[in-house]
Scaffold this motif. Structure first.
Motif, mmCIF file in Angstrom:
data_model
loop_
_atom_site.group_PDB
_atom_site.id
_atom_site.type_symbol
_atom_site.label_atom_id
_atom_site.label_comp_id
_atom_site.label_asym_id
_atom_site.label_seq_id
_atom_site.Cartn_x
_atom_site.Cartn_y
_atom_site.Cartn_z
ATOM 1 N N LEU A 479 0.822 -1.208 0.000
ATOM 2 C CA LEU A 479 0.000 0.000 0.000
ATOM 3 C C LEU A 479 0.857 1.259 0.000
ATOM 4 N N ALA A 480 1.983 1.237 0.697
ATOM 5 C CA ALA A 480 2.888 2.387 0.682
ATOM 6 C C ALA A 480 3.431 2.625 -0.720
ATOM 7 N N GLU A 481 3.769 1.554 -1.439
ATOM 8 C CA GLU A 481 4.254 1.713 -2.820
ATOM 9 C C GLU A 481 3.164 2.268 -3.724
ATOM 10 N N ALA A 482 1.928 1.813 -3.539
ATOM 11 C CA ALA A 482 0.821 2.328 -4.347
ATOM 12 C C ALA A 482 0.563 3.810 -4.047
ATOM 13 N N LEU A 483 0.640 4.209 -2.781
ATOM 14 C CA LEU A 483 0.471 5.624 -2.442
ATOM 15 C C LEU A 483 1.600 6.472 -3.013
ATOM 16 N N TRP A 484 2.803 5.923 -3.054
ATOM 17 C CA TRP A 484 3.928 6.666 -3.649
ATOM 18 C C TRP A 484 3.680 6.921 -5.140
ATOM 19 N N ASP A 485 3.267 5.895 -5.859
ATOM 20 C CA ASP A 485 2.990 6.068 -7.289
ATOM 21 C C ASP A 485 1.877 7.084 -7.508
ATOM 22 N N LEU A 486 0.866 7.062 -6.647
ATOM 23 C CA LEU A 486 -0.218 8.026 -6.782
ATOM 24 C C LEU A 486 0.278 9.449 -6.534
ATOM 25 N N ALA A 487 1.131 9.632 -5.533
ATOM 26 C CA ALA A 487 1.657 10.969 -5.253
ATOM 27 C C ALA A 487 2.515 11.472 -6.408
ATOM 28 N N ILE A 488 3.309 10.588 -7.012
ATOM 29 C CA ILE A 488 4.112 10.987 -8.170
ATOM 30 C C ILE A 488 3.224 11.440 -9.312
ATOM 31 N N GLN A 489 2.127 10.709 -9.542
ATOM 32 C CA GLN A 489 1.207 11.104 -10.610
ATOM 33 C C GLN A 489 0.566 12.451 -10.310
ATOM 34 N N LEU A 490 0.178 12.655 -9.057
ATOM 35 C CA LEU A 490 -0.440 13.938 -8.707
ATOM 36 C C LEU A 490 0.564 15.082 -8.788
ATOM 37 N N GLU A 491 1.834 14.827 -8.443
ATOM 38 C CA GLU A 491 2.849 15.875 -8.465
ATOM 39 C C GLU A 491 3.237 16.248 -9.891
ATOM 40 N N GLU A 492 3.517 15.243 -10.685
ATOM 41 C CA GLU A 492 3.992 15.519 -12.044
ATOM 42 C C GLU A 492 2.824 15.715 -13.008
ATOM 43 N N GLY A 493 1.739 14.984 -12.773
ATOM 44 C CA GLY A 493 0.557 15.154 -13.591
ATOM 45 C C GLY A 493 0.725 14.614 -14.997
ATOM 46 N N ASP A 494 -0.328 14.749 -15.788
ATOM 47 C CA ASP A 494 -0.339 14.350 -17.186
ATOM 48 C C ASP A 494 -0.612 15.595 -18.016
#
Length: 852
Positions: A479-494
């Motif tokens: 779950l920590a790894e999944a939250l990290w990936d989500l934060a990266i997506q929110l930070e960098e965005g598309d």
């Protein structure tokens, strides 16, 4: 041929072969009689040449010597008795045995009967004439030197091999040293003698010291040195007196061999004739030193850098950093109020110089702990180093925050905080689930992407399910790894278009200034803002070119006019204010810049005859592909000319540019670069030689970057695939540029091939995106499809009636395409098999064969 009259004439004709035959028989007899004696002599010489007599007591040496002498005498007498000197008759018979019909004996014989018969005499003379011819061809036979029956164990070969080894690795002068060991020589010596050595530890890299060469009585030695003494002469004539060792059971002072380790300062003395004394002083091995230089810092990507210095008098062999959580410095509130899960301290080996001196050096510990549970929390750093003597020195525990990546997007920062709480203690799982559910209550106000919201809801459901059943350590990490990936997506965005990217860069920089980011993080975010601004201005310029002059005039009246130099000056001013620490003024200037960029609007012209954004992007990519093909041809021509200095530029045999023709100079280049002949160029490329291939490759990569910012189809699978392909093309172009600057033409050609393949994939994906867009908008698809039916793609094919890229139509028709392909393949095979061509060119041709 006259017949021989007697044995004298025969002996004169056979004098040389007969002498050689007698010598061979003599060598055969001597070897068979004296091979044991020869073997004993060779073996004894080999042992003395190797110096083995110096490694054993003198009694053993003389015992072995007496035994060798006795064996030599016995074998010598036995050989003399067995020796039989060969006679001339034996040599003559041995030589006659090697000739067919024994012609020598026939010449020496007389006619027994029929000597009065003329016919019989004639026959006898003819027979002797034939025998004389055979005698003329006589050659001495080789002696039989085989001794297998006499020496079944091949002892002679053992002695010979030992002697050859002694010749290679020994010395003939050592044989004379045996005489010095004679009792008469020892008795005639002037008196007893001694030798001594001081051997420092190997890690000091200091040479061994011969005590007889030491001048004076002061003897400094490294700590841990070993002293060896040898006494020669009458036992007891010399004795040792020392106070430097700590031997529990020391041998007698008169023992001929003394060996001990220096453990303390003291006196070393040899009592007796010719003795000496020294004051031994230990040079201590200093403990290693290490210090942390400055504080640990993190780059924008989260990579921690901790500089340190280390030193030692003989060199550091290893080091280690211990990172422990500083619980006393943590503010225990919110998610950190719970008792933390047990975690061991981080043990990290310190980087050491691979080559060079390790006695004094500076290094930087580089690690990335952004995903660790202690990221951005107070920790203590303890660095330690060890030397070869086993001494360990460590720094005092230094308190600082564990540097890691920082998130400036508020939502991403919130997700990272909850991830930290989850890793802090599994007991925080219900609280983390409750906060995440509250965050995702109104997604339209916080989430820019529906994908990110759905990912958060999925993680939330998994967390709540695991909490009900009891959260395990494995699930906690997942779950920590999944939250990290989500934060990266929110930070960098598309971020697809340039305007959204610009707004995003401005927001991240503003958040960084508010949160007190480091200078390095602000510098990287400022560079990101510059690039986003540049892409946005390029898009505005492209759209402005699509409008007519009338539209430009109307736009100039209704919108703010701003040059790129004005924007650069404003951004330089913002960076200067941030470097001076005037964050309030810098943030105000950033807001002004954002407002000015928002006011810049360009209305896209609409008309029946104008091209769509997709068509313009397709044309731009087609032009880029043609330019890249021209650069690849030019690089291949330069590769050939690099190994053919005699050829002029552009005249390599068989080298054809994009526009055809052998050695046509600038015709190898892209459109707009092949007019050397028309503009007065001599065709060798000198007019454009001022600009290198690497610079042209860089310019082409920059142009591709500008085209990426203007591509339509953002958010669609085909559009994203096109952008991904163009990203690969850009990276390949960058690699080709670096290879060209290093004159690695073969590597550059490979990178350019990858870039062209990626460009083709991007164009195919862009065509699919355009087709999808036209199918969703039937009114526009018809008009744009009619225009595209009149165009062709970069490969010369029709683009289709619905905007799709490519058609069933082939590039060439008929048998010519197959004939041309076979010719090209045969030519590549022929050139790859020519051994006189350079290896780098043959490797490149081999890679072409493997690919096609």
């Amino acid at each position: 041929m006259a017949l021989p009259k007697g044995p004298g004439l025969v002996m004169r004709k056979l004098r040389l072969p007969l002498a050689l035959t007698w010598g061979g028989l003599m060598a055969q007899a001597v070897l068979r009689a004296f091979w044991p004696l020869i073997s004993i002599v060779l073996f004894a010489l080999a042992l003395t040449m190797l110096g083995l007599h110096d490694l054993v007591p003198v009694e053993v040496v003389w015992g072995m010597g007496a035994l060798c002498v006795l064996a030599a005498v016995v074998t010598g007498i036995r050989g003399i008795r067995r020796l039989q000197w060969p006679t001339q008759a034996q040599a003559l018979a041995r030589l006659d045995e090697t000739l067919p019909g024994r012609p020598i004996q026939a010449l020496l014989d007389d006619q027994a009967i029929g000597s009065t018969d003329a016919a019989s005499v004639a026959v006898w003379r003819a027979h002797q004439a034939r025998m004389a011819e055979r005698v003329a061809t006589a050659q001495a036979p080789a002696p039989d030197l085989r001794l297998a029956r006499s020496d079944p164990f091949a002892l002679r070969y053992v002695a010979l091999l030992t002697f050859l080894v002694a010749l290679l690795f020994g010395s003939i002068w050592r044989v004379a040293t045996v005489a010095d060991m004679a009792p008469s020589k020892l008795d005639l010596a002037s008196g007893p003698a001694w030798e001594g050595w001081v051997e420092p530890p190997r890690y000091t890299a200091k040479p061994t010291l011969y005590l007889a060469d030491v001048r004076g009585n002061d003897l400094p030695v490294p700590e841990g040195s070993r002293i060896t003494l040898r006494f020669y002469g009458e036992v007891g004539a010399l004795s040792l007196a020392e106070t430097v060792s700590q031997r529990g059971e020391a041998p007698p002072a008169s023992d001929p061999v003394q060996d001990f380790t220096v453990a303390r300062n003291g006196e070393l003395r040899i009592d007796g004739p010719g003795g000496r004394g020294w004051a031994v002083r230990i040079v201590p091995d200093a403990a290693p030193e290490i210090a942390i230089e400055g504080t640990a810092e993190a780059e924008a990507t989260g990579e921690m850098k901790l500089p340190f210095t280390a030193s030692d008098d003989y060199g550091v062999i290893a080091g280690q950093a211990v990172i422990a959580l500083d619980q006393d410095a943590i503010v225990r509130r919110y998610g950190l109020a719970a008792d933390p899960d047990a975690r061991e301290a981080l043990l990290v080996p310190l980087p050491m110089p691979i080559a060079g001196d390790r006695r004094a050096f500076s290094e930087t510990l580089i690690e990335d702990y952004s995903k660790h549970a202690w990221a951005n929390l107070p920790v203590t750093f303890t660095l330690s180093v060890e030397d070869a003597a086993g001494q360990v020195t460590q720094t005092p525990a230094t308190a600082m925050v564990l540097p890691a990546r920082r998130f400036f997007d508020p939502l991403a920062a919130a997700v990272i905080e909850q991830r930290r709480d989850l890793l802090w203690a599994r007991a925080n799982a219900p609280r983390v689930a409750q906060i995440l559910r509250a965050v995702s209550h109104r997604p339209e106000d916080l989430f820019r992407s529906q994908t990110a919201y759905l990912r958060l809801r999925f993680i939330l459901r998994r967390l709540e399910t695991a909490t009900i059943r009891g959260l395990k350590a494995e699930q906690q990490e997942e779950l920590a790894e999944a939250l990290w990936d989500l934060a990266i997506q929110l930070e960098e965005g598309d971020l697809a278009d340039a305007l959204e990217r610009l707004r995003r860069a401005q927001e991240r920089l503003s958040e960084a200034m508010k949160d007190g980011a480091s200078d390095q993080e602000i510098a990287e975010l400022m560079q990101e803002l510059r690039q986003a601004t540049d892409n946005y201005l390029q898009q505005l310029s492209r759209q402005a070119q699509q409008n007519g002059e009338q539209g430009d005039q109307q736009q100039a009246q209704n919108s703010m006019q701003m040059t790129q130099d004005d924007l650069q000056r404003m951004m330089d001013r913002i960076q200067e204010l941030m470097e001076q620490g005037r964050m309030a003024e810098a943030e105000q200037a950033l807001q002004e810049l954002q407002q000015m960029m928002e006011n810049m609007r360009v209305t896209q012209g609409q008309g029946q005859g104008s091209q769509s954004a997709g068509q313009q992007a397709m044309e731009g990519l087609a032009e880029t592909l043609r330019e890249q093909q021209g650069l690849s041809d030019q690089a291949f021509r330069d590769l050939q000319e690099q190994f053919n200095p005699g050829a002029q530029a552009g005249e390599s045999q068989g080298n054809q540019g994009r526009n055809g023709g052998q050695g046509r100079g600038q015709s190898h280049q892209g459109e707009g670069q092949g007019r050397g002949q028309a503009d007065g160029d001599d065709g060798d490329g000198t007019q454009q030689g001022q600009e290198s291939l690497a610079d042209r490759q860089q310019a082409l990569r920059d142009e591709l970057g500008r085209q990426q910012g203007r591509m339509p189809g953002a958010g669609t699978p085909a559009g994203d695939a096109a952008r991904e392909a163009l990203d690969r093309a850009g990276r390949a172009m960058e690699g080709a540029e670096q290879s060209l600057r290093q004159d690695d033409y073969a590597g550059a050609i490979d990178q350019q091939s990858e870039a062209m393949e990626a460009l083709r994939e991007g164009m195919r994906a862009l065509g699919e995106a355009m087709a999808e867009q036209q199918q969703s908008q039937p009114g526009q698809g018809s008009a744009e499809g009619d225009m595209q039916t009149q165009n062709r793609d970069p490969l010369g094919r029709n683009t289709g009636s619905n905007g799709s890229l490519g058609s069933p139509e082939n590039l060439l028709q008929g048998e010519d395409v197959y004939r041309r392909a076979r010719e090209l393949l045969d030519e590549i095979r022929r050139r790859s098999g020519e051994g006189e061509r350079p290896e780098v060119e043959r490797n490149y041709l081999q890679r072409l064969l493997e690919r096609f």
